[in-house]
Design a protein around this motif. Sequence first.
Motif: not given
Length: 88
Positions: A14-20, A41-45
């Motif tokens: 899973k990507p880190t928040r910074e990479s995302l 879940d918000v990131c996946d959406a």
Amino acid sequence: SAALAAWGHQPKGKPTRESLKRLLSPLDFVNNHWPLFENDDVCDALVCALAARARERGITLKPPNEDIDAARREGWIHISCEPVAALL
């Protein structure tokens, strides 16, 4: 994960928040509202919505001819290899 890999995420889990954040930085919404993305879940959406937007724009990969019957039966995950900025 396939959509993220197509946009440049190195698939090591899973990507880190910074990479995302780096991958999605062309989207002003993400930069201006980053605290909303604390929740996975918000990131996946968001990633799903971007994949749907890519499909709507006709910039996703289609199944190869030999897989069309299987795709009709089983479904097909639409992936765009265009940069995220192409979705704007």
